[in-house]
Write a protein that holds these residues in place. Structure first.
Motif, short mmCIF file in Angstrom:
data_model
loop_
_atom_site.label_atom_id
_atom_site.label_comp_id
_atom_site.label_asym_id
_atom_site.label_seq_id
_atom_site.Cartn_x
_atom_site.Cartn_y
_atom_site.Cartn_z
N UNK A 150 -49.45 -73.42 -14.84
CA UNK A 150 -49.20 -72.71 -16.09
C UNK A 150 -47.80 -72.87 -16.64
N UNK A 151 -46.97 -73.69 -15.97
CA UNK A 151 -45.59 -73.91 -16.43
C UNK A 151 -45.53 -74.68 -17.75
N UNK A 152 -44.32 -74.70 -18.33
CA UNK A 152 -44.12 -75.38 -19.61
C UNK A 152 -44.10 -76.90 -19.41
N UNK A 153 -44.72 -77.65 -20.34
CA UNK A 153 -44.71 -79.11 -20.25
C UNK A 153 -43.52 -79.66 -21.03
N UNK A 154 -42.77 -80.55 -20.37
CA UNK A 154 -41.56 -81.09 -21.00
C UNK A 154 -41.50 -82.60 -20.75
N UNK A 155 -40.61 -83.28 -21.51
CA UNK A 155 -40.37 -84.68 -21.22
C UNK A 155 -39.43 -84.78 -20.02
N UNK A 156 -39.68 -85.74 -19.13
CA UNK A 156 -38.78 -85.92 -18.00
C UNK A 156 -37.43 -86.36 -18.51
N UNK A 157 -36.35 -85.87 -17.86
CA UNK A 157 -34.99 -86.18 -18.33
C UNK A 157 -34.77 -87.68 -18.43
N UNK A 158 -35.42 -88.45 -17.54
CA UNK A 158 -35.18 -89.91 -17.55
C UNK A 158 -36.26 -90.66 -18.31
N UNK A 159 -37.06 -89.97 -19.12
CA UNK A 159 -38.07 -90.65 -19.94
C UNK A 159 -37.60 -90.85 -21.38
N UNK A 160 -36.33 -90.58 -21.69
CA UNK A 160 -35.88 -90.89 -23.05
C UNK A 160 -35.68 -92.39 -23.18
N UNK A 161 -35.70 -92.88 -24.44
CA UNK A 161 -35.86 -94.33 -24.63
C UNK A 161 -34.80 -95.20 -23.94
N UNK A 162 -33.54 -94.78 -24.04
CA UNK A 162 -32.47 -95.61 -23.47
C UNK A 162 -32.64 -95.71 -21.94
#
Ligand code: AMP
Length: 219
Positions: A150-162
């Motif tokens: 039930x936790x919040x879904x987020x983008x992984x810190x290392x999944x940003x484009x650069x």
């Protein structure tokens, strides 16, 4: 005979998803070094504090640290009857240390998941994980919360484009040579990871069976 499975493949190939599915189905632990490091970061341990900066840049944590973590984990009781290793080894030095760790155990079955680069970039740019437990979520449920806790879904810190581009570069330079390292073994197989997850899971199960039979193990 213990099923000691090693999943190879670039970031975004689906190693985590398939490793988790397979491990649950067979009742063996999934050992994900990325998850172990993210937990260490979350818990603010010494290893976590040191690993965070490296992970955020998309680079690899040092071999000695990683080999120590995996050696300790694979010696735990629950892994003695088999395991699915996901995210390790990532360098030839790690692979060679793993051979040492496995020297008196059943052979590794190695499956490489192959996915075209453009598809990897697309997947890594859109995937989400649970902030609390780290479980990956299909993009289709992007607005919902984690199905497991039930936790919040987020983008992984290392999944940003650069960082994604850096991780793919690091993969080609440091981890892709592992395919050649393992390819010569009778227990190596490669599968097409650019299919629907159910198809990949079916191919993975067949590949594992074929690899096990190739080595003389049955069932
Ligand atoms: P993953 O979840 O497998 O994509 O791993 C996330 C990050 O953790 C990687 O980009 C590395 O910084 C670090 N990491 C995970 N496994 C290893 C490993 N075997 N060797 C070095 N660094 C690792």
């Amino acid at each position: 005979m213990a099923l000691n499975l090693l999943m190879l493949g670039p970031p975004g190939a689906g190693k985590g998803t398939q490793a988790e599915r397979f491990a649950v189905a067979r009742g063996i632990p999934r050992v994900s070094t990325g998850d172990i490091l993210r937990e260490a970061v979350h818990a603010n341990t010494e290893i976590g504090l040191r690993a965070k900066a490296v992970m955020d840049r998309g680079e690899l944590v040092g071999d000695d640290v990683m080999i120590g973590i995996v050696r300790e984990r694979l010696e735990k009781q629950d892994a003695l009857g088999g395991f699915v290793l996901d995210g390790f080894p990532r360098t030839v030095a790690q692979a060679s240390a793993l051979d040492g760790i496995m020297s008196s155990r059943d052979p590794l079955i190695v499956v490489d998941i192959v996915v075209p680069e453009a598809e990897l970039v697309r997947r890594l740019g859109t995937r989400l994980i649970c902030e609390e437990c780290g479980t990956g979520a299909p993009v289709a449920v992007a607005s919902a919360s984690c199905a497991k806790c039930g936790g919040r879904l987020v983008q992984r810190a290392d999944d940003n484009q650069a960082v994604v581009l850096e991780r793919l570069k690091v993969y080609h330079r440091q981890s892709e040579p592992l395919v050649e390292y393992y390819r010569v073994r009778p227990t190596f197989r490669s599968i097409d990871g650019a299919q629907a997850p159910d198809r990949v899971a079916a191919d993975l199960a067949s590949a594992i069976e074929a690899a096990g039979n190739g080595h003389g193990a049955r069932g």
